[in-house]
Design an enzyme around this catalytic site. Sequence first.
Site, PDB file in Angstrom:
ATOM      1  N   CYS B 101     -26.574   5.509   4.635  1.00  0.00           N
ATOM      2  CA  CYS B 101     -26.060   5.003   5.913  1.00  0.00           C
ATOM      3  C   CYS B 101     -24.612   4.570   5.834  1.00  0.00           C
ATOM      4  O   CYS B 101     -24.028   4.200   6.851  1.00  0.00           O
ATOM      5  CB  CYS B 101     -26.906   3.841   6.406  1.00  0.00           C
ATOM      6  SG  CYS B 101     -28.616   4.317   6.626  1.00  0.00           S
ATOM      7  N   CYS B 421     -25.952  -2.263   5.431  1.00  0.00           N
ATOM      8  CA  CYS B 421     -26.887  -2.007   4.349  1.00  0.00           C
ATOM      9  C   CYS B 421     -27.159  -0.517   4.352  1.00  0.00           C
ATOM     10  O   CYS B 421     -27.074   0.136   5.379  1.00  0.00           O
ATOM     11  CB  CYS B 421     -28.174  -2.773   4.549  1.00  0.00           C
ATOM     12  SG  CYS B 421     -29.006  -2.319   6.057  1.00  0.00           S
TER      13      CYS B 421
END
Lengths: 730, 480
Positions: B101, B421
Site C-alpha cells: 500500500c 500502514c
Amino acid sequence: EGSSRTHVSYEIKDDVAIIRINDPNSKVNTLSVQLQQEMTEVMNEVLGNEAVKSAVLISSKPGCFIAGADINMIQACGTAEKVSSLSSEGQKMFERVEKSPIPIVAAINGSCLGGGLEFAIACRYRIATKNKKTVLGTPEVMLGLLPGAGGTQRLPKMVGLPSAFDMMLTGRNIRADKAKKMGLVDQLVDTLGPGLKGPEERTIEYLEEVAVGVARGLADKKVPMTKTKSTMEKIQEYVMGFEFVRNQVYKTVNNKVMKQTKGLYPAPMKIIECVKAGIEQGPDAGYLAESQNFGKLAMTSESRALIGLYHGQVACKKNRFGVPDREVKTLAILGAGLMGAGIAQVTVDKGVNTILKDTTVEGLSRGQQQVYKGLNDRVKKRSLTSFERDSILSKLTGQLDYGGFEKADMVVEAVFEDLNIKHAVLKEVEAVIPPHCIFATNTSALPIKDIAAASKRPDKVIGMHYFSPVDKMQLLEIITTDKTSRDTTASAVAVGLKQGKVIIVVGDGPGFYTTRCLAPMLAEAVRVLQEGVDPKKLDTLTTGFGFPVGAATLADEVGIDVAAHVAEDLGKAFGSRFGGGNVELLKTMVEKGFKGRKSGKGCYIYQPGLKRKDINPEIEEILERFKMTPHPTVSSDSDVQYRLVTRFVNEAVLCLQEGILNNPVEGDIGAVFGLGFPPCLGGPFRYVDSFGADKIVEKMRRFEDVYGNQFTPCQLLLDHAKDPSKRFHK
Amino acid sequence: TIYFLSKTLAKPNVKNIVLVDGVRTPFLLSGTSYSDLMPHDLGRGALQGLLNRTGVPKEIVDHIIYGIVIQEVKTSNVAREAALGAGFSDKTPAHTVTMACISSNQAMTSAVGLIAAGQCDVVVAGGVEFMSDVPIRHSRKMRKTMLSLNKAKTLGQRLSLLGSIRMGHLMPELPAVAEFSTAESMGHSADRLAAAFGVTRVEQDEYALRSHRLAKKAQDEGLLSDIISFQVPGKNIISADNGIRPTSMEQMGKLKPAFVKPHGTVTAANSSFLTDGASAVLIMSEEKALALGYKPKAYLRDFVYVSQDPKDQLLLGPTYATPKVLEKSGLTMEDIDVFEFHEAFAGQIVANLKAMDSDWFAQNCMGRKSKVGVPPMEKFNTWGGSLSLGHPFAATGCRLVTTVAHRLQKEGGQYGVVAACAAGGQVFLPKYTYAQLARADTEYSRGATVQVFLVHSFGLFSVHVLCMKMTMCKSVQKHF
C-alpha cells in the site's frame, strides 16, 4: 464477595455471572477437593440469584482452563469404593451444570483436559481460543483410568460414537480448530497481539467479552442452540440408530483394542463397556457403570504403573542441577547422519542457532534434507506454517568446515562409534571452540571417560545419548564422568529440556544404563532364535509381554551392526555374564549385509511402501548354522518371556546398586521411554515392586541352573527378595 | 521570520527537494466505469494530467518511477507503458516499484533519493492500482502440463500429456485469501488488532462515517483539486470519486462482520473498498524548480520506514513511525498542523490512535518512556481518507502527500505528516525496520516555512487480500 474462597470467584455483569477459576498454588487448575467445594458454593449462589440470566465459566490462568482431576486426590482414596463415590460426586456436579435452568458457557483458553473437558461438555456452549496451547482431550486412558465424571456418557452424544471412542481410547489432544470441526466446541476466538495490555491477558479478556455476549444471546434466544449438522453427520447419526450397526462398531473397536493392547491394559475395555451401557441400557446404567469401573481401574497395578510414569516424567522434566552459568545459544553438531540431523531438527526449532557439520557434501545434503522433511511433515499436518518452517530453517547452517565453531556454546558429536575417530574429532574441535564450550558426545556404548581421556579440559566433556529417531523418541540419557563439572551437567540438561526431552542423568560405565540393560536382553533374544524360535514368534512373545516393539524388530530398528558392536564391547567389559546368544550370528548377518531396516534386510525384509514384513528367508540358513538345542525345562512361551525380562530387570537393579543410576524413578523412565519396557508394568523397578522380587529371584534361580551366571540375581534384588517391606517406590 | 528560518529543516549539504504539483484520476469502486481498462491506461491518465497541469517540458524529465501492487503480467514495467502512452519522451527511463500500500511512497522517496544523490533534477513519481481485473491463473499442475506441451516433440508425447489432464488441473488459482507469511487475511488481522485495543464496533462505524462525511464536504466544496478528469476511451468523462457514501450509524450497524464471524467488528462499511485509480507527482530539486519558474507546493524533507511483526503488529506502523520522524527533525506532535494517515480500516486507525495514547504500549512494545501522543482530530484527515475516497493501493501515497500540501495551503499550516500502514510479502524475518518520512514546505505560496512530513510504515501485504475485499465491495454496494 468478601468470602474466603481462593480457587473460584465470580462477578456479575448486568445479568451474566462470570465464574473465574484460578488455583493460587499451581501453574494449572486441577479439579481438587477445594476447587470442587468452592465451585459448588459458587454454583449455589449463582443459580440462586434471580437477577442472573446466564453464566460464563472461565479460567484466569494463561494457558490452562482445567488440566484435569487432581491425581493425588484419586490416589489418596485407598479403596475402589471411595474412588467410585468420588466419581459419582463429579457426575452429580456436572449433571447440575448440564440441567442448569440458565445457560452456562465454557470459555476455554489453554488445556482443557480430563475432568476439565467433562466440565466443559456439561455446559450448554463452548468457546475456545485458537491459542496453540488450547487443547481438548480425555487423557485418562493414559493413566489407566477412564473419564469418570460423565465423559463416557456425554462425549458419544456430542461428537458421535466413532470420534468419542477415538478420543477416549487414544487420549490424544485435539486442537481448537479440529475441535470446532468435530462439534466439540461451538465457536472459536482469535488470540490477540499486544494492545493496551499484554497479549495473554487481553486474549483472556476478549474471550470473556465474546463469551458474555454469547451467554446473553443464549438467554435471550438470539443465539441458536441447535447446531446445523452436515450431511455426513446426519448420515452417521441415522446409521448409528441401528442396533446391529452399533454392535458392529463395538466389535470392531473391541478387536482393535485387543490387538493393540494384547489385553494388558484394562482401561480401554472398561471405556467401551461404559459407553455401551449408557447407549444400550440408558443413562442410569451408564453413569453407574462409569463410576464403578472408575473405582475398579484406580485400584489396578496398570493404573498405578502409568500414574507412576506420569509423575516420573514430570520429575525428569526438571533440571536438578540448577541453572547453568551460560545459556547455549549456538550449538554445533558433528556428523549429519540420522542421529546428527535428528538432533539438529529438535534444536533448531527451539530457536537455537544450529551448525550441522559433516565431512562430505552427500552426507550433509542428506542430513539437511532430513531436517527439512521433519519440519515439512509438520507443515503438512498444519502444526507449523510454511513461513515458520522457513524461518526456523534459517537458523540452521550446514557446512563442511569448522567455520563459526568459535561461537559455539556446545558441540555435540554424532560421528562413527570408534574411539580413535572420536579422539581425533575431539582434538580437532578443541582447537577451534571457545574455552566455555561444552563437548558432548552422542555414543550409545563407549565409556565417556575413555573419550574424555583425549581432552584438554575433561570437566567440559559429557555424554548425551539420544535415541533414534530423535524427533520421536522422548528420552535423553546424559552421562557424567567423575570429572564432568556440575555446570556442564546443568547446561546439558538445560539443552535437553529445551529440545523437549525427558532426561535421566546417569553415571559413566560401559553401556551406561539403557544400553547396558538392553544388551543382556538382546543376547538372550539371540539365544532364543538359535534355539529355534523364529523372529515372528519372538516378536509375538515380547509384544505379548507388553513391549511395544518385538525383540527381533527392535534389533532390526537399532541395526544389527550396532547390536553386534554393542554385544561385543559390553561382552568384553562384563564377561560371560553378558553371554547367551552367539555374537558370531550377528556378525555373520552383518557380513551378508543384513544390517536391519536401514539396509532393507535384517531379521525381516523391508520393502519401501510395504507395511507387511516377511522373515528374511536367507536368515534361516544362518540360524541353522548356529542352531542350539533348547532345554525343555526353561523353554515354554512364558519361560522365554521371563528369560528375556528378568535379565533386563536384574541389570537395571544392578545399575542402581552400582550407582550408575541415581534413583529408581530415572531407571523406570529410562527403560520405558528409551527401550520400550512395558508401560503397563511401569518400568523395571515398579515391576519388581508389584510382581515381587522374591518371585523374580525364584525364576532366575531356575534359569541359572540351566544357563549359569547370566541369570544370577544381583545383591540388591536379593535384598528385596529377602525383605518384602523393601520397595523401590513408596 | 527568524524563528521560521531556524526551523526550515533544511539540511546542510543536502539539496532542497520540492513537490511541484500532484494529480490523480478520480478513484472509482472497482467494477464500475473503469472496468474494461488496463492498469497502464489509468497510469497514462494520471501522467498525462500531470503534464497538462504543470506544463513541464517532456524533455527535461530525467526519470519516471511508478508503483503498482497487483501486477498485470502483460505490462510488468507499467511505468514505461504508461509513460510512453502519456506522451513522455521515449528517451526518459522509467521503472516500476512495489511495496504494497505504500508503493507510490516508495516511488516518491526513490525520486527524492535520485535528486539528493545528484543523479536527477526532475522526476515524476506515482502509482496505479486496477482492481477490476486481477490475474487469475491456471493451476500449477495445469501450467506444468502446458509448459511440457510446449517442449513435446511428437504427437504421441503431446497426446499423452493432454491425456494426463484431470478435473483437478482445471481448477483456477485465485489470488489467495490469506497473507503468504501468516496465512491471515488483512481484514482478519485488522479485526484482531481492533480487539487487541478494545476498539468497539460503534467506534469503528463512527470513524468510518466521519471519513465519508468529511470527504463529501471536501468534494462539495471543491477541495479535492488534485483530481484531473479522465476520459474513459470511447466512453464518458469521469471527474469525481464514486465511493463517497455518507449513510447513518443505523444503516452501518446492520452489516454483519466481514472477516471474524460471528463476533467480529470489521465490516464492509468500516473498511476501505476495492478501488481503481492512479496518481502522479512532479518532484524537482528546488533550484531547478525555481529556474523553470515554478512555485512549488511543498518541500519534501525526510522520511522513515519502519517494519514490525507481520502477525500482531501488521497495521500499527503509523504509531511506530510518527515519533521517529518527529524526533529526527526535532519537532513535537504540537508542531504539526496537518495529519494525513492512510485509512485501511477504521479499526486500524482507531487502534493506532489508542496505541499512540497508551503509556503501556509505548513502554512495552516501543521501548519508549511514555506515550507518543495522539494527533488532534481537527487536524486529522479532514478531507476524508482511504475509507471514503477509496484506496487504489499503489496510488494512495501520492494522494496523501498532495493532500497535505493542499491542506497546508488552504488551512495555513506549516508542517504536515503523512503516515500509512502497509503490508508486503518480501519480508522474511518477522521483525525488522525501516521508516519513511518526507517533509514539504510551502514557502512559495505563503511566504513562511511550511513543511510536510511523509511518515510511512511498512508491515506486510500481499496480493491475496484482494479476493476478500472484492466480496466486501459487493456487500458495500448492496447495503448502501
